[in-house]
Write a protein that holds these residues in place. Structure first.
Motif, mmCIF file in Angstrom:
data_model
loop_
_atom_site.group_PDB
_atom_site.id
_atom_site.type_symbol
_atom_site.label_atom_id
_atom_site.label_comp_id
_atom_site.label_asym_id
_atom_site.label_seq_id
_atom_site.Cartn_x
_atom_site.Cartn_y
_atom_site.Cartn_z
ATOM 1 N N SER A 191 0.825 -1.217 0.000
ATOM 2 C CA SER A 191 0.000 0.000 0.000
ATOM 3 C C SER A 191 0.859 1.266 0.000
ATOM 4 O O SER A 191 0.349 2.361 -0.240
ATOM 5 N N ASP A 192 2.154 1.114 0.247
ATOM 6 C CA ASP A 192 3.069 2.260 0.264
ATOM 7 C C ASP A 192 3.999 2.291 -0.940
ATOM 8 O O ASP A 192 4.960 3.070 -0.960
ATOM 9 N N TYR A 193 3.736 1.472 -1.948
ATOM 10 C CA TYR A 193 4.598 1.458 -3.125
ATOM 11 C C TYR A 193 4.476 2.768 -3.900
ATOM 12 O O TYR A 193 3.504 3.510 -3.768
ATOM 13 N N GLU A 204 7.481 8.458 -3.974
ATOM 14 C CA GLU A 204 7.409 9.288 -2.773
ATOM 15 C C GLU A 204 6.869 8.494 -1.576
ATOM 16 O O GLU A 204 7.349 8.665 -0.442
ATOM 17 N N ASN A 205 5.894 7.648 -1.810
ATOM 18 C CA ASN A 205 5.321 6.857 -0.722
ATOM 19 C C ASN A 205 6.366 5.959 -0.065
ATOM 20 O O ASN A 205 6.381 5.790 1.155
ATOM 21 N N THR A 206 7.232 5.382 -0.885
ATOM 22 C CA THR A 206 8.266 4.489 -0.350
ATOM 23 C C THR A 206 9.198 5.228 0.591
ATOM 24 O O THR A 206 9.518 4.738 1.693
ATOM 25 N N GLN A 215 8.640 7.974 2.264
ATOM 26 C CA GLN A 215 7.922 8.361 3.474
ATOM 27 C C GLN A 215 7.697 7.159 4.391
ATOM 28 O O GLN A 215 7.865 7.251 5.616
ATOM 29 N N ALA A 216 7.332 6.030 3.814
ATOM 30 C CA ALA A 216 7.084 4.828 4.611
ATOM 31 C C ALA A 216 8.346 4.366 5.324
ATOM 32 O O ALA A 216 8.291 3.902 6.468
ATOM 33 N N GLU A 245 8.902 6.555 8.309
ATOM 34 C CA GLU A 245 7.926 6.238 9.353
ATOM 35 C C GLU A 245 8.287 4.945 10.077
ATOM 36 O O GLU A 245 8.123 4.840 11.305
ATOM 37 N N THR A 277 9.205 2.197 -7.218
ATOM 38 C CA THR A 277 9.478 1.872 -5.822
ATOM 39 C C THR A 277 10.962 1.584 -5.627
ATOM 40 O O THR A 277 11.579 2.067 -4.665
#
Length: 243
Positions: A64-66, A69-71, A73-74, A77, A111
């Motif tokens: 769900s974080d692929y 930018e999401n990668t 940030q994940a 976190e 990713t």
């Protein structure tokens, strides 16, 4: 022994992790965002008093974080939840991306480029993948720059993907095997029970030693202290057990 693995199945035991770190000399912790225990591990690590530089911490990026930018940030976190400034190993958890409007290959490439950036910045000391097959690895080879350092895949006497193991070795990708006890199935198999009796070991010890002797980095897990202790006695490289 060196590895303690957590999972989303079977719960999480704070006492077992602390025991593994303090009493068994275990220094590799394998977890994932999906397992929901990164914050809990931060507490266990602090209680153990083991220095961060003495640990090897692996966690994983959930699908769900692929994406680019999401990668990134994940990853930050996960570091925050674990209470660390860097990860020793960060893995892309599954090859399937499940992003509407984009192919799996396209999302994997985006990713992985983010993973490369995290590696180059030192936030991840090593980067890899999990559950990737040869065709997935070949696509990454064509689309990106850095070869994954690790591929973590299920490996036990009933599932031996030798072609994949050989491929990874040919490209200097470390092959890590999870579920060495086949989710407990191996513990009741007649042949394994027979070998355990022959050598005066437990079925779990036989399976873990078998995996190690096949040259596999073996990452079993347990939430029970007695199981951890039992498998710490496999003096050949890794840790615990699976219940």
């Amino acid at each position: 022994m060196s590895t303690t693995s957590t999972s989303h199945q079977g719960g999480y035991s704070h006492d077992a992790v602390v025991y593994a770190l303090q009493k068994c000399g275990i220094r590799h912790i394998d977890t994932a965002k999906r397992y929901g225990c990164e914050s809990l591990l931060q507490k266990a690590i602090k209680e153990s008093d083991v220095k961060r530089e003495d640990l090897w911490i692996t966690t994983k990026l959930w699908h769900s974080d692929y994406g680019y930018e999401n990668t990134k940030q994940a990853c930050l976190e996960s570091c925050k939840r674990l209470g660390v400034q860097y990860l020793d190993l960060y893995l892309v958890h599954w090859p399937d991306a499940q992003v509407p409007g984009k192919s799996n290959r396209e999302v994997r490439a985006e990713t992985w480029r983010a993973m490369e950036d995290l590696y180059e910045k030192g936030i991840c000391r090593s980067i890899g993948v999990s559950n990737f097959l040869i065709n997935h690895l070949e696509q990454l080879k064509e689309d990106c720059k850095i070869t994954p350092h690790v591929n973590q895949v299920e490996y036990h006497p009933f599932q031996r993907p030798e072609e994949l193991v050989d491929y990874c070795r040919s490209r200097n990708i470390v092959f890590e095997g999870y579920c060495p006890l086949a989710k407990g199935e191996a513990l009741t198999h007649p042949n394994i029970i027979q070998l355990a009796k022959k050598y005066g070991k437990t079925p779990a010890q036989i399976c873990i030693r078998w995996s190690i002797q096949n040259g596999i980095v073996t990452i079993p897990k347990s939430t029970k202290i007695e199981r951890i202790q039992e498998n710490c006695e496999v003096r050949c490289g890794l840790l615990a057990s699976y219940d």
